[in-house]
Design a protein around this motif. Structure first.
Motif, short mmCIF file in Angstrom:
data_model
loop_
_atom_site.label_atom_id
_atom_site.label_comp_id
_atom_site.label_asym_id
_atom_site.label_seq_id
_atom_site.Cartn_x
_atom_site.Cartn_y
_atom_site.Cartn_z
N ASP A 200 9.08 2.66 2.69
CA ASP A 200 7.64 2.48 2.88
C ASP A 200 6.97 1.73 1.75
OD1 ASP A 200 7.00 4.56 0.76
OD2 ASP A 200 7.99 5.83 2.24
N GLU A 201 7.71 1.38 0.70
CA GLU A 201 7.12 0.65 -0.41
C GLU A 201 8.00 -0.55 -0.75
OE1 GLU A 201 6.53 1.76 -5.00
OE2 GLU A 201 5.15 2.84 -3.68
N ALA A 202 7.38 -1.70 -0.93
CA ALA A 202 8.13 -2.92 -1.19
C ALA A 202 7.55 -3.66 -2.39
CB ALA A 202 8.10 -3.84 0.04
N ARG A 203 8.43 -4.30 -3.13
CA ARG A 203 8.00 -5.09 -4.28
C ARG A 203 8.89 -6.33 -4.38
NH1 ARG A 203 9.73 -4.20 -9.66
NH2 ARG A 203 10.28 -2.06 -9.12
N ASP A 204 8.27 -7.51 -4.38
CA ASP A 204 9.03 -8.75 -4.56
C ASP A 204 9.39 -8.87 -6.04
OD1 ASP A 204 8.81 -9.38 -1.88
OD2 ASP A 204 6.99 -10.59 -2.17
N VAL A 205 10.68 -8.79 -6.32
CA VAL A 205 11.17 -8.81 -7.70
C VAL A 205 11.29 -10.23 -8.22
CG1 VAL A 205 13.08 -8.16 -9.21
CG2 VAL A 205 12.37 -6.62 -7.36
N ILE A 206 11.87 -11.12 -7.41
CA ILE A 206 12.05 -12.53 -7.79
C ILE A 206 11.67 -13.38 -6.58
CG2 ILE A 206 13.66 -14.29 -8.61
CD1 ILE A 206 15.41 -11.97 -9.67
N THR A 207 10.84 -14.38 -6.78
CA THR A 207 10.41 -15.27 -5.71
C THR A 207 10.74 -16.72 -6.07
OG1 THR A 207 8.19 -15.47 -6.64
CG2 THR A 207 8.55 -13.71 -5.04
N GLY A 208 10.54 -17.62 -5.10
CA GLY A 208 10.73 -19.04 -5.35
C GLY A 208 12.17 -19.49 -5.41
N LEU A 209 13.09 -18.67 -4.90
CA LEU A 209 14.51 -19.05 -4.91
C LEU A 209 14.79 -20.05 -3.79
CD1 LEU A 209 16.00 -15.50 -5.57
CD2 LEU A 209 15.75 -17.37 -7.23
N ASN A 210 15.87 -20.80 -3.97
CA ASN A 210 16.16 -21.93 -3.09
C ASN A 210 17.60 -21.83 -2.59
OD1 ASN A 210 15.77 -24.31 -1.73
ND2 ASN A 210 15.69 -25.62 -3.54
N ILE A 211 17.82 -21.13 -1.47
CA ILE A 211 19.13 -20.78 -0.92
C ILE A 211 19.77 -19.70 -1.78
CG2 ILE A 211 21.38 -21.58 -0.11
CD1 ILE A 211 19.02 -22.64 1.52
N ALA A 212 19.26 -18.46 -1.64
CA ALA A 212 19.78 -17.31 -2.38
C ALA A 212 20.52 -16.39 -1.42
CB ALA A 212 18.63 -16.54 -3.03
N THR A 213 21.69 -15.86 -1.85
CA THR A 213 22.56 -15.13 -0.92
C THR A 213 23.16 -13.86 -1.49
OG1 THR A 213 24.40 -16.55 -1.62
CG2 THR A 213 23.21 -17.20 0.38
N GLY A 214 22.84 -13.49 -2.72
CA GLY A 214 23.45 -12.29 -3.28
C GLY A 214 22.59 -11.68 -4.36
N ILE A 215 22.66 -10.35 -4.50
CA ILE A 215 21.87 -9.63 -5.51
C ILE A 215 22.65 -8.39 -5.96
CG2 ILE A 215 20.63 -8.48 -3.63
CD1 ILE A 215 19.34 -8.94 -7.22
N THR A 216 22.69 -8.14 -7.26
CA THR A 216 23.15 -6.87 -7.81
C THR A 216 22.54 -6.73 -9.20
OG1 THR A 216 25.06 -5.40 -8.06
CG2 THR A 216 25.30 -7.65 -8.90
N TRP A 217 22.87 -5.69 -9.88
CA TRP A 217 22.27 -5.41 -11.19
C TRP A 217 23.36 -4.78 -12.06
CZ3 TRP A 217 21.85 -3.28 -6.62
CH2 TRP A 217 22.33 -1.99 -6.47
N GLY A 218 23.13 -4.77 -13.35
CA GLY A 218 24.08 -4.16 -14.27
C GLY A 218 24.16 -4.93 -15.57
N ARG A 219 24.64 -4.27 -16.64
CA ARG A 219 24.76 -4.87 -17.96
C ARG A 219 23.42 -5.41 -18.45
NH1 ARG A 219 30.36 -5.93 -19.23
NH2 ARG A 219 31.70 -5.57 -17.41
#
Length: 326
Positions: A152-171
């Motif tokens: 029920d809650e959304a936040r755009d973390v990164i915008t303006g990408l140009n053909i983006a296909t993967g996301i993860t986090w760490g380190r």
């Protein structure tokens, strides 16, 4: 007994409905009359011109046939999410989604040619963020704040990408696969808000077919970052350590963020999209073929459409492993 509840993200992904994103006709993106004439042959077929009516989320959910020991729940749908091409859950139960609205053509590039497999050639390559022209893709973080199973809650973390296909986090970083680049956004306090501009860790993933670009990011049990590449693209990978690692077509690859080493983990398969590990650390990926796909072993080779997808990197590989059986 119910063994598993599937959280279903319902939306119309890039390969089905490009009308939600970049609607440019490829014939208008090139000044070459030969290319425009070739693309004319595909009028009325495929994703380029598919304008079929979209069903509602509720009616789509009812159309699924689900095994008796599974449940299928609607947790997110349009218009709250558009053209999701990759989803990833974090340890807090939040859902990270790559919204692939820039598909099918990179912003700011002109098509200069196309081959008989619909692989595009462009007049250059996009610059990595923050330089260059911004695209329509974005990374959005969804949360279920009241625990009812619906995001029920959304936040755009990164915008303006140009053909983006993967996301993860760490380190201490948010990792984004944005071919031709693997980007690392600093996030030292772990609040899922990048602290600055990204660092380019990898350069060289091809853009010839945005149905088949490098995709998906998963941490392996060995501490390497794993990804896939689809069938009708090429790659010439460069990192701070690994130079000019070239391959054609589908593969599972991995990258070590500390040593900056890039490796091809396994080659071949279908139009390889997504990477997943099971509890034993075994790697699987999807395919758009009629089989179940592949269980990828390190150093193994799998079947390809050789004329279309190119040869293996090892000329002495005289065989390949079959797909998993149905």
């Amino acid at each position: 007994m119910r063994l598993l509840t599937i959280l279903f993200l319902l939306a119309f992904i890039a390969c089905g409905h490009p009308d939600e994103g970049n609607t440019s006709d490829p014939r208008e993106l090139t000044k070459d009359p030969t290319v425009s004439s070739y693309l004319n042959e595909f009028e009325g077929r495929g994703a380029v011109s598919d304008q079929s009516e979209m069903p509602s989320p509720a009616s789509s959910l009812k159309s699924f046939e689900v095994a008796r020991d599974l449940e299928l729940d609607l947790v997110l749908s349009e218009p709250d999410v558009v053209q999701p091409v990759e989803v990833n859950f974090d340890h807090l139960g939040r859902l990270w989604v790559v919204q692939y609205s820039q598909y099918p053509y990179p912003e700011g590039l002109e098509i200069t040619g196309v081959d008989n497999h619909l692989r595009m050639q462009f007049d250059g390559k996009p610059m990595p963020p923050p330089e260059g022209i911004k695209g329509a893709d974005k990374i959005t973080l969804y949360e279920d704040t009241d625990g009812d199973g619906i995001y029920d809650e959304a936040r755009d973390v990164i915008t303006g990408l140009n053909i983006a296909t993967g996301i993860t986090w760490g380190r201490g970083k948010v990792w984004v696969l944005n071919p031709p680049y693997l980007l690392a956004y600093p996030d030292t306090n772990g609040d899922a808000i990048p602290d600055g501009d990204p660092e380019v860790h990898i350069d060289g993933f091809g853009l010839e077919d945005t149905h088949a670009v490098a995709n998906s990011l998963r941490w392996g049990p060995d501490g390497w970052l794993y990804g896939a590449q689809g069938s009708t693209t090429t790659a010439n990978i460069n990192t701070a350590v690994s130079k000019n690692i070239s391959f054609e077509g589908q593969a599972i690859w991995r990258y070590h963020p500390q040593t900056r080493v890039f490796e091809i983990f396994a080659e071949g398969g279908g139009n390889t999209f997504h990477v997943e590990f099971d509890l034993q650390g075994r790697i699987y990926s999807g395919t758009n073929g009629v089989t179940r796909g592949q269980y990828y072993k390190q150093g193994a080779y799998y079947g390809k459409n050789w004329g279309k997808h190119g040869a293996l990197t090892n000329p002495y590989a005289f065989g390949y492993l079959p797909d998993m059986q149905l």
